[in-house]
Motif scaffolding. Structure first.
Motif, PDB file in Angstrom:
ATOM      1  N   MET A 214       0.834  -1.176   0.000  1.00 22.07           N
ATOM      2  CA  MET A 214       0.000   0.000   0.000  1.00 22.07           C
ATOM      3  C   MET A 214       0.881   1.243   0.000  1.00 22.07           C
ATOM      4  O   MET A 214       1.779   1.380   0.803  1.00 22.07           O
ATOM      5  N   ARG A 215       0.630   2.140  -0.918  1.00 22.11           N
ATOM      6  CA  ARG A 215       1.383   3.395  -1.001  1.00 22.11           C
ATOM      7  C   ARG A 215       0.718   4.448  -0.130  1.00 22.11           C
ATOM      8  O   ARG A 215      -0.485   4.604  -0.118  1.00 22.11           O
ATOM      9  N   TYR A 216       1.582   5.184   0.568  1.00 20.05           N
ATOM     10  CA  TYR A 216       1.092   6.294   1.379  1.00 20.05           C
ATOM     11  C   TYR A 216       1.318   7.589   0.631  1.00 20.05           C
ATOM     12  O   TYR A 216       2.219   7.706  -0.192  1.00 20.05           O
ATOM     13  N   SER A 217       0.505   8.592   0.945  1.00 18.33           N
ATOM     14  CA  SER A 217       0.646   9.892   0.299  1.00 18.33           C
ATOM     15  C   SER A 217       1.941  10.555   0.767  1.00 18.33           C
ATOM     16  O   SER A 217       2.496  10.211   1.808  1.00 18.33           O
ATOM     17  N   SER A 218       2.407  11.513  -0.013  1.00 17.30           N
ATOM     18  CA  SER A 218       3.622  12.233   0.372  1.00 17.30           C
ATOM     19  C   SER A 218       3.377  13.014   1.659  1.00 17.30           C
ATOM     20  O   SER A 218       4.290  13.195   2.467  1.00 17.30           O
ATOM     21  N   GLU A 219       2.145  13.454   1.871  1.00 14.28           N
ATOM     22  CA  GLU A 219       1.807  14.158   3.114  1.00 14.28           C
ATOM     23  C   GLU A 219       1.940  13.217   4.312  1.00 14.28           C
ATOM     24  O   GLU A 219       2.489  13.594   5.350  1.00 14.28           O
ATOM     25  N   HIS A 220       1.474  11.989   4.187  1.00 12.81           N
ATOM     26  CA  HIS A 220       1.585  11.003   5.251  1.00 12.81           C
ATOM     27  C   HIS A 220       3.057  10.690   5.529  1.00 12.81           C
ATOM     28  O   HIS A 220       3.475  10.590   6.687  1.00 12.81           O
ATOM     29  N   LYS A 221       3.818  10.545   4.461  1.00 10.04           N
ATOM     30  CA  LYS A 221       5.245  10.255   4.624  1.00 10.04           C
ATOM     31  C   LYS A 221       5.939  11.410   5.360  1.00 10.04           C
ATOM     32  O   LYS A 221       6.760  11.178   6.250  1.00 10.04           O
ATOM     33  N   GLN A 222       5.603  12.650   5.018  1.00 10.99           N
ATOM     34  CA  GLN A 222       6.201  13.810   5.681  1.00 10.99           C
ATOM     35  C   GLN A 222       5.795  13.869   7.154  1.00 10.99           C
ATOM     36  O   GLN A 222       6.624  14.152   8.016  1.00 10.99           O
ATOM     37  N   GLN A 223       4.533  13.566   7.441  1.00 10.48           N
ATOM     38  CA  GLN A 223       4.067  13.561   8.825  1.00 10.48           C
ATOM     39  C   GLN A 223       4.793  12.488   9.631  1.00 10.48           C
ATOM     40  O   GLN A 223       5.170  12.722  10.784  1.00 10.48           O
ATOM     41  N   THR A 224       4.991  11.320   9.034  1.00 13.43           N
ATOM     42  CA  THR A 224       5.704  10.238   9.707  1.00 13.43           C
ATOM     43  C   THR A 224       7.157  10.640   9.958  1.00 13.43           C
ATOM     44  O   THR A 224       7.697  10.410  11.039  1.00 13.43           O
ATOM     45  N   ARG A 225       7.778  11.276   8.987  1.00  9.63           N
ATOM     46  CA  ARG A 225       9.164  11.734   9.136  1.00  9.63           C
ATOM     47  C   ARG A 225       9.272  12.746  10.277  1.00  9.63           C
ATOM     48  O   ARG A 225      10.169  12.657  11.108  1.00  9.63           O
ATOM     49  N   GLU A 226       8.343  13.698  10.328  1.00 14.98           N
ATOM     50  CA  GLU A 226       8.356  14.709  11.386  1.00 14.98           C
ATOM     51  C   GLU A 226       8.135  14.074  12.757  1.00 14.98           C
ATOM     52  O   GLU A 226       8.774  14.456  13.737  1.00 14.98           O
ATOM     53  N   LYS A 227       7.238  13.098  12.812  1.00 14.35           N
ATOM     54  CA  LYS A 227       6.983  12.384  14.065  1.00 14.35           C
ATOM     55  C   LYS A 227       8.232  11.612  14.497  1.00 14.35           C
ATOM     56  O   LYS A 227       8.595  11.604  15.673  1.00 14.35           O
TER      57      LYS A 227
END
Length: 187
Positions: free
Chosen positions: A1-14
């Motif tokens: 399952m691919r995640y959106s770039s926004e989700h990836k950025q939120q995960t990175r920030e977290k």
């Protein structure tokens, strides 16, 4: 399952925020990738979707923690001598001493930064040089700016090394007195 770039950025920030807090509380090198990812509810394998290596994560943690520190905000706002003095009095407080996780990253991470790759030390040096420039401009004294930076970070580190609150208070009280005297004598 691919995640959106926004989700990836939120995960990175977290991951950055959690890693910074964990590093300041217990050390960065003592926590493995699996532990860092578990802290944000993901598996260790997902780590490499966000950073090429743990060293790259540490570089970003150091950059973020230093840029978001109270001292950085004070420097970027062009503080007066009086405001700098008030900030340093707060920095040298028991509340800050007992809040390694939420406080300045230099006392808890300084040794790890010193042992880290060149990229991490360059990030720290850049930030410290900028902090020094701001304080030197406020104080109109380049040497005093380095002395006060070193005094404050060192006092917090020594205070955290001590077991008794009474001796911790002595260290912080002496440092606050020194800082106040230095700021008043160099006018």
């Amino acid at each position: 399952m691919r995640y959106s770039s926004e989700h990836k950025q939120q995960t990175r920030e977290k991951l950055l925020a959690t890693s910074g807090a964990l590093a300041k509380r217990g050390g960065f090198t003592s926590t493995g990738v699996a532990g860092l990812m578990k802290a944000i509810g993901l598996t260790g394998g997902a780590f490499y979707n966000h950073f090429p290596s743990k060293d790259d994560l540490f570089t970003e943690v150091v950059r973020q923690e230093l840029c978001n520190s109270p001292l950085a905000r004070l420097a970027s706002q062009g503080a007066s001598r009086e405001r700098l003095g008030r900030c340093l009095q707060q920095y040298l407080s028991m509340a800050h001493l007992h809040n390694a996780e939420g406080g300045c990253p230099l006392p808890p991470l300084g040794v790890e930064i010193a042992r880290a790759d060149l990229a991490v030390r360059e990030v720290a040096e850049h930030w410290l040089v900028e902090l020094h420039k701001a304080w030197a401009a406020t104080l109109e004294d380049e040497a005093l700016a380095w002395v006060l930076i070193s005094q404050c970070v060192g006092a917090l580190l020594v205070g955290r090394m001590l077991a008794s609150q009474a001796v911790q208070s002595q260290v912080l009280d002496a440092s606050r007195t020194f800082v106040e005297k230095a700021l008043n004598e160099t006018r």
